[in-house]
Design a protein around this motif. Sequence first.
Motif, PDB file in Angstrom:
ATOM      1  N   LEU A 107      55.121  11.816  27.596  1.00 59.74           N
ATOM      2  CA  LEU A 107      53.722  11.629  27.967  1.00 59.74           C
ATOM      3  C   LEU A 107      52.886  12.843  27.576  1.00 59.74           C
ATOM      4  CD1 LEU A 107      54.082   9.842  31.427  1.00 59.74           C
ATOM      5  CD2 LEU A 107      54.010   8.876  29.115  1.00 59.74           C
ATOM      6  N   ALA A 108      53.476  14.028  27.637  1.00 56.85           N
ATOM      7  CA  ALA A 108      52.759  15.226  27.207  1.00 56.85           C
ATOM      8  C   ALA A 108      52.479  15.169  25.707  1.00 56.85           C
ATOM      9  CB  ALA A 108      53.557  16.480  27.550  1.00 56.85           C
ATOM     10  N   VAL A 109      53.452  14.706  24.936  1.00 62.72           N
ATOM     11  CA  VAL A 109      53.261  14.568  23.499  1.00 62.72           C
ATOM     12  C   VAL A 109      52.230  13.481  23.192  1.00 62.72           C
ATOM     13  CG1 VAL A 109      54.400  13.881  21.330  1.00 62.72           C
ATOM     14  CG2 VAL A 109      55.566  15.409  22.932  1.00 62.72           C
ATOM     15  N   GLY A 110      52.207  12.438  24.000  1.00 61.95           N
ATOM     16  CA  GLY A 110      51.329  11.296  23.746  1.00 61.95           C
ATOM     17  C   GLY A 110      49.857  11.570  23.898  1.00 61.95           C
ATOM     18  N   LYS A 111      49.475  12.562  24.701  1.00 61.77           N
ATOM     19  CA  LYS A 111      48.076  12.985  24.852  1.00 61.77           C
ATOM     20  C   LYS A 111      47.126  11.819  25.102  1.00 61.77           C
ATOM     21  CE  LYS A 111      48.663  16.955  21.731  1.00 61.77           C
ATOM     22  NZ  LYS A 111      49.044  17.875  22.797  1.00 61.77           N
ATOM     23  N   GLY A 112      47.489  10.956  26.057  1.00 62.72           N
ATOM     24  CA  GLY A 112      46.604   9.864  26.447  1.00 62.72           C
ATOM     25  C   GLY A 112      46.881   8.550  25.760  1.00 62.72           C
ATOM     26  N   ARG A 113      47.600   8.565  24.630  1.00 60.37           N
ATOM     27  CA  ARG A 113      47.935   7.299  23.962  1.00 60.37           C
ATOM     28  C   ARG A 113      49.167   6.655  24.580  1.00 60.37           C
ATOM     29  NH1 ARG A 113      48.235   7.565  17.634  1.00 60.37           N
ATOM     30  NH2 ARG A 113      48.226   5.290  17.945  1.00 60.37           N
ATOM     31  N   LEU A 114      49.939   7.446  25.320  1.00 58.24           N
ATOM     32  CA  LEU A 114      51.142   6.935  25.959  1.00 58.24           C
ATOM     33  C   LEU A 114      51.015   7.042  27.474  1.00 58.24           C
ATOM     34  CD1 LEU A 114      53.889   8.645  23.736  1.00 58.24           C
ATOM     35  CD2 LEU A 114      52.807   6.404  23.398  1.00 58.24           C
ATOM     36  N   LYS A 115      51.432   6.003  28.174  1.00 54.44           N
ATOM     37  CA  LYS A 115      51.617   6.058  29.618  1.00 54.44           C
ATOM     38  C   LYS A 115      53.053   5.637  29.911  1.00 54.44           C
ATOM     39  CE  LYS A 115      46.796   5.599  30.901  1.00 54.44           C
ATOM     40  NZ  LYS A 115      45.841   5.160  31.947  1.00 54.44           N
ATOM     41  N   GLY A 116      53.483   5.753  31.166  1.00 61.91           N
ATOM     42  CA  GLY A 116      54.888   5.554  31.445  1.00 61.91           C
ATOM     43  C   GLY A 116      55.172   4.631  32.612  1.00 61.91           C
ATOM     44  N   GLY A 301      44.137  -6.342  24.926  1.00 58.69           N
ATOM     45  CA  GLY A 301      42.989  -6.279  25.826  1.00 58.69           C
ATOM     46  C   GLY A 301      43.374  -6.303  27.289  1.00 58.69           C
ATOM     47  N   ASN A 302      44.302  -7.188  27.639  1.00 57.61           N
ATOM     48  CA  ASN A 302      44.738  -7.268  29.040  1.00 57.61           C
ATOM     49  C   ASN A 302      45.407  -5.976  29.489  1.00 57.61           C
ATOM     50  OD1 ASN A 302      43.859  -9.945  29.190  1.00 57.61           O
ATOM     51  ND2 ASN A 302      45.864 -10.790  28.702  1.00 57.61           N
ATOM     52  N   ALA A 303      46.299  -5.446  28.658  1.00 55.91           N
ATOM     53  CA  ALA A 303      47.029  -4.230  29.027  1.00 55.91           C
ATOM     54  C   ALA A 303      46.102  -3.028  29.103  1.00 55.91           C
ATOM     55  CB  ALA A 303      48.155  -3.968  28.027  1.00 55.91           C
ATOM     56  N   ALA A 304      45.143  -2.938  28.182  1.00 56.99           N
ATOM     57  CA  ALA A 304      44.194  -1.826  28.231  1.00 56.99           C
ATOM     58  C   ALA A 304      43.435  -1.835  29.544  1.00 56.99           C
ATOM     59  CB  ALA A 304      43.240  -1.901  27.048  1.00 56.99           C
ATOM     60  N   ARG A 305      43.075  -3.022  30.000  1.00 58.10           N
ATOM     61  CA  ARG A 305      42.346  -3.144  31.271  1.00 58.10           C
ATOM     62  C   ARG A 305      43.262  -2.859  32.453  1.00 58.10           C
ATOM     63  NH1 ARG A 305      42.455  -7.494  34.407  1.00 58.10           N
ATOM     64  NH2 ARG A 305      43.203  -8.803  32.691  1.00 58.10           N
ATOM     65  N   LEU A 306      44.447  -3.436  32.463  1.00 54.64           N
ATOM     66  CA  LEU A 306      45.356  -3.284  33.589  1.00 54.64           C
ATOM     67  C   LEU A 306      45.812  -1.849  33.767  1.00 54.64           C
ATOM     68  CD1 LEU A 306      47.652  -6.422  33.189  1.00 54.64           C
ATOM     69  CD2 LEU A 306      45.932  -6.051  34.958  1.00 54.64           C
ATOM     70  N   GLY A 308      44.453   0.979  32.251  1.00 52.79           N
ATOM     71  CA  GLY A 308      43.433   2.021  32.162  1.00 52.79           C
ATOM     72  C   GLY A 308      43.471   2.835  30.905  1.00 52.79           C
ATOM     73  N   PHE A 309      43.843   2.249  29.774  1.00 51.46           N
ATOM     74  CA  PHE A 309      43.755   2.960  28.510  1.00 51.46           C
ATOM     75  C   PHE A 309      42.296   3.064  28.083  1.00 51.46           C
ATOM     76  CE2 PHE A 309      48.259   1.619  28.072  1.00 51.46           C
ATOM     77  CZ  PHE A 309      48.812   2.866  27.776  1.00 51.46           C
ATOM     78  N   ALA A 310      41.876   4.223  27.653  1.00 51.29           N
ATOM     79  CA  ALA A 310      40.478   4.469  27.293  1.00 51.29           C
ATOM     80  C   ALA A 310      40.207   3.898  25.906  1.00 51.29           C
ATOM     81  CB  ALA A 310      40.173   5.955  27.313  1.00 51.29           C
ATOM     82  N   THR A 311      39.482   2.789  25.842  1.00 50.34           N
ATOM     83  CA  THR A 311      39.223   2.116  24.578  1.00 50.34           C
ATOM     84  C   THR A 311      37.809   2.361  24.076  1.00 50.34           C
ATOM     85  OG1 THR A 311      38.592   0.078  25.737  1.00 50.34           O
ATOM     86  CG2 THR A 311      40.902   0.310  25.070  1.00 50.34           C
TER      87      THR A 311
END
Length: 312
Positions: A107-116, A301-306, A308-311
């Motif tokens: 997650l540190a490497v992902g810098k916001g593009r990865l969640k866990g 779209g559903n996953a970004a909303r569920l 909280g990925f910043a789109t």
Amino acid sequence: MPDATSRELLTRRSFIHTAGAGVLAALAASAAGAKPRHAPVVDTHTHCFAGAGNAQFPYHERGTYQPEKPTPPEHLLKLMDGAGVDFAVVVHPEPYQDDHRYLEHCLAVGKGRLKGTLLVFADRPGSTEQLSALAKRLSVVAARIHAYAADRLPPFGKPELRRLWQLAADHGLAIQLHFTPNFAAGFEPLIREFKLTRVIVDHLGRPFDTKPEDNDRVLRWADFPNVVMKLSSLPTPDAKEMAELPRVIRKLADTYGADRLIYGGGFDERATAESYRREHERLSELLNFLPVEARTKVLGGNAARLFGFATA
């Protein structure tokens, strides 16, 4: 102290407030003539491994398998760029059990593009106790529970499993279930009780692994508005199950609706950018009975909303 329902309502109100703010911001940007972003693609099911023999991130002694080759987050991000995948969820895998140090690294490497997704064990001393600290420290979206091997089942009907579910709810996490349908009944009391806690069903609900009546139970979970189905771990094109896959996908879409389906899969040690792209394109083709707008929801779209990925 507020009860479980009150705590869940507070979490839901916070989510609604945040989501509403995002909608208003998007409308304002549109009115100002801002160029809209493309519909995001979100892979909600990836595994990363440091590889066998890695001294910094060793496999757990209770892990059920130990991948030899590494699949580090740097490689995942590179393939995401090549495959048109905007965001991904790193599902903490069984070889590490409840040691989440490698997930934290990813997650540190992902810098916001990865969640866990966390992996904790309700009946293992000290495992559930770490959930609160991990949820506060890491960008995580769910706690995963396994129920597919008779000798490694969660403590169904016992306070320990309810406590894990409660802690996940308290921290705004979903419950992610990886199970064979013959064990589905054990989860139903908690899905009913924690009706505001999102439940994510992995791998199509594993419809090829048990009897039709067990699969029917998982289909009936669509009656619970908090349950989301993940279209992941699709059979390979040469697998015998492929003959049934279009029917399974259609049934899940008809039952759950496009707003409660999310995509996952395609990344492993053999993946290339081309094969990774092909996997989400393959799912899109299997969903070709849906309108384009609905397919974009399923693919990201559903996953970004569920999650909280910043789109924007």
